[in-house]
Write a protein that holds these residues in place. Structure first.
Motif, PDB file in Angstrom:
ATOM      1  N   THR A 107      38.444   5.910  82.781  1.00 22.80           N
ATOM      2  CA  THR A 107      38.853   6.622  81.932  1.00 22.80           C
ATOM      3  C   THR A 107      39.310   8.329  82.017  1.00 22.80           C
ATOM      4  O   THR A 107      40.462   9.236  82.308  1.00 22.80           O
ATOM      5  N   HIS A 132      47.931   4.914  79.215  1.00 24.42           N
ATOM      6  CA  HIS A 132      47.245   2.934  78.594  1.00 24.42           C
ATOM      7  C   HIS A 132      46.354   2.697  79.347  1.00 24.42           C
ATOM      8  O   HIS A 132      45.302   2.260  79.395  1.00 24.42           O
ATOM      9  N   GLY A 135      42.261   3.706  78.688  1.00 24.82           N
ATOM     10  CA  GLY A 135      41.621   3.195  77.987  1.00 24.82           C
ATOM     11  C   GLY A 135      41.344   1.533  78.095  1.00 24.82           C
ATOM     12  O   GLY A 135      40.623   0.889  77.598  1.00 24.82           O
ATOM     13  N   ARG A 136      42.115   1.022  78.912  1.00 25.37           N
ATOM     14  CA  ARG A 136      42.130  -0.709  79.835  1.00 25.37           C
ATOM     15  C   ARG A 136      40.927  -0.652  80.583  1.00 25.37           C
ATOM     16  O   ARG A 136      40.147  -1.447  80.456  1.00 25.37           O
ATOM     17  N   ALA A 138      38.202   1.642  80.165  1.00 24.10           N
ATOM     18  CA  ALA A 138      37.134   2.531  79.159  1.00 24.10           C
ATOM     19  C   ALA A 138      36.153   1.004  79.180  1.00 24.10           C
ATOM     20  O   ALA A 138      36.221  -0.257  79.275  1.00 24.10           O
ATOM     21  N   ASP A 143      34.365   6.465  76.283  1.00 21.84           N
ATOM     22  CA  ASP A 143      35.687   6.389  76.764  1.00 21.84           C
ATOM     23  C   ASP A 143      36.929   6.341  76.105  1.00 21.84           C
ATOM     24  O   ASP A 143      37.898   6.509  76.109  1.00 21.84           O
ATOM     25  N   VAL A 144      37.069   5.218  74.853  1.00 21.69           N
ATOM     26  CA  VAL A 144      37.624   4.398  74.497  1.00 21.69           C
ATOM     27  C   VAL A 144      37.929   5.701  73.454  1.00 21.69           C
ATOM     28  O   VAL A 144      39.604   5.307  72.743  1.00 21.69           O
ATOM     29  N   ARG A 146      38.006   9.142  73.703  1.00 26.41           N
ATOM     30  CA  ARG A 146      38.332   9.844  74.409  1.00 26.41           C
ATOM     31  C   ARG A 146      40.275   9.760  74.686  1.00 26.41           C
ATOM     32  O   ARG A 146      41.456   9.935  74.611  1.00 26.41           O
ATOM     33  N   ALA A 147      40.211   7.646  74.949  1.00 28.03           N
ATOM     34  CA  ALA A 147      41.750   7.674  75.565  1.00 28.03           C
ATOM     35  C   ALA A 147      41.850   7.071  74.449  1.00 28.03           C
ATOM     36  O   ALA A 147      43.690   7.585  74.586  1.00 28.03           O
ATOM     37  N   ARG A 148      42.182   6.969  73.489  1.00 29.90           N
ATOM     38  CA  ARG A 148      42.769   6.910  71.970  1.00 29.90           C
ATOM     39  C   ARG A 148      43.246   7.873  71.354  1.00 29.90           C
ATOM     40  O   ARG A 148      44.332   7.965  71.105  1.00 29.90           O
ATOM     41  N   THR A 171      40.756   4.644  65.385  1.00 33.97           N
ATOM     42  CA  THR A 171      39.592   5.265  65.639  1.00 33.97           C
ATOM     43  C   THR A 171      38.014   5.428  65.058  1.00 33.97           C
ATOM     44  O   THR A 171      37.435   4.933  65.157  1.00 33.97           O
TER      45      THR A 171
END
Length: 440
Positions: A107, A132, A135-136, A138, A143-144, A146-148, A171
């Motif tokens: 990530t 993207h 997120g994929r 993570a 990490d999820v 942060r990506a969002r 989120t």
């Protein structure tokens, strides 16, 4: 060539190919151990490593790729003429994808790559694809989140505030009871404030205060040093923008400087820091101090190869400077450049801002046809982007006209006691002369 000679050459070639992995490992280890290598040298080594066939994805390879990408984010390419941005991004993407396919948990690498893409095209498909991918791949909740949050930043940068708000709401609800690093939760809160800032600056301040409190309450376990401090710096910076919207210009300058001291690393952030200082100084402070910060931003943007939204905002600030000094032709040129960059980056809010500024500039120069053209363009874009999609369009337009940073025009007359001074501590003298450094 004799058979013996041919066998000798083939044997040498076989030995050379067989030794390649060890040479690449030595090159990567040397890059990590030497602090004096330029970003250009690191990029060249990445190109050679990424193009090699059969190179194993090892912890050394992962650390090397992260080092090169982070060097690009923090230092740029230096002052040399670097024209291989797309080649670097292709090599880095190929390397990060190889790591992702092998071990996952990439990530942070994908998000760093997204920051590199943002310098070229803030609203581009490549930046979005990297986010993207973050997120994929993570693995852990941090990490999820942060990506969002970075995906929400992308929506904010493209003026899609409602979509950003929905994603942040989802989120925060989903991970309300999940242990998350303080810095990542602070980043989410700051993003919520950014969503609200553009329509309600005063109301957004609460989110930034909360982000600072959360971001300074923990150690940021699970986050890198840059990730730990960046959300707090962002929140402090936006509190400066809130102060500027209130008319508290000296306080705004102080907060900008405080934010930069908290997280001085990223080049793009440093450039925006100088632009924000210049915007206030142009209207409420000494012109030579504003010019100093505009030139600093110019130099940093060239180093970072910034040709997206950051370049557009800098063009707009230079237009304000030229207008204040009576150079209307240069002001018009800078605004046209800003409008082109904003359109290319799909920055809707900035596009409206710059079109309105051009209309106002032409109206002031008694060019009614040109003024009507740009005002009509702004009206058409407003109808297309907001009127049929957003019930808050009137409030959004009022906020745009009232709180757009550095609305184009001459500084209002003020008493000497009301003038602000830059608190950054730099020597602002010696900035006279033509603009010598321009974004590519």
């Amino acid at each position: 060539m004799s058979d013996a000679g041919r066998l000798s050459v083939e044997g040498w070639q076989t030995d050379f190919v067989a030794a390649a992995p060890q040479r690449f490992e030595n090159s990567m280890r040397d890059a990590l151990e030497q602090s004096g290598l330029s970003t250009l040298e690191l990029v060249d080594r990445l190109r050679r490593v990424a193009s090699s066939a059969g190179l194993a994805v090892t912890p050394l390879f992962r650390d090397f790729v992260a080092h090169v990408i982070n060097s690009m984010v923090m230092k740029g390419e230096g002052n040399t003429a670097f024209r291989e941005d797309q080649a670097f991004l292709a090599d880095a993407t190929r390397a990060v994808q190889a790591i992702s396919d092998s071990v996952g948990g990439t990530t942070a690498l994908w998000l760093a790559l997204a920051r590199c893409h943002a310098n070229i095209d803030n609203a581009g498909r490549e930046r979005l694809a990297s986010i993207h991918s973050a997120g994929r791949y993570a693995i852990v909740p941090d990490d999820v989140v942060r990506a969002r949050t970075v995906l929400a930043h992308y929506f904010i940068d493209t003026s899609n505030y409602r979509r950003a708000q929905r994603l942040l709401d989802q989120t925060e609800t989903e991970f309300a009871g999940t242990p998350i690093a303080a810095s990542h939760r602070a980043e989410l809160l700051a993003a919520r404030g950014m969503c609200q800032f553009y329509t309600d600056p005063e109301g957004s301040d609460t989110w930034f205060v909360r982000a600072i409190a959360v971001g300074t309450s923990g150690t940021g376990a699970g986050a890198s040093e840059d990730e730990s401090v960046q959300p707090v710096a962002t929140a402090v910076h936006y509190r400066g923008r809130v102060a500027a919207a209130r008319g508290e210009h000296q306080l705004a300058l102080v907060r900008y400087v405080e934010a930069q001291a908290i997280a001085p690393g990223r080049l793009a952030g440093r450039a925006f820091h100088h632009v924000r200082l210049a915007e206030i100084l142009l209207r409420h402070g000494p012109a030579h101090e504003a010019e100093h910060h505009l030139r600093q931003a110019d130099s940093i943007n060239q180093q970072a190869r910034q040709i997206s939204t950051g370049a557009a905002q800098l063009n707009h600030a230079w237009a304000q400077f030229h207008l204040a000094t009576g150079d209307h032709r240069s002001a018009e040129r800078e605004l046209r450049d800003a409008l082109r960059a904003a359109r290319r980056a799909n920055a809707r809010r900035s596009t409206l801002q710059f079109a309105l500024a051009l209309g106002r500039l032409h109206a002031g120069r008694r060019r009614p046809v040109h003024a009507l053209l740009y005002l009509t363009l702004a009206a058409c874009w407003l109808l297309r982007w907001e009127l049929f999609r957003d019930r808050h369009v009137v409030r959004n337009l009022r906020a745009l006209m009232t709180h757009a940073p550095g609305a184009l025009g001459r500084a209002r007359p003020r008493a000497q006691s009301d003038a602000v001074r830059c608190p950054c501590g730099a020597n602002h003298e010696g900035s006279a002369g033509p603009r010598s450094v321009r974004p590519p």
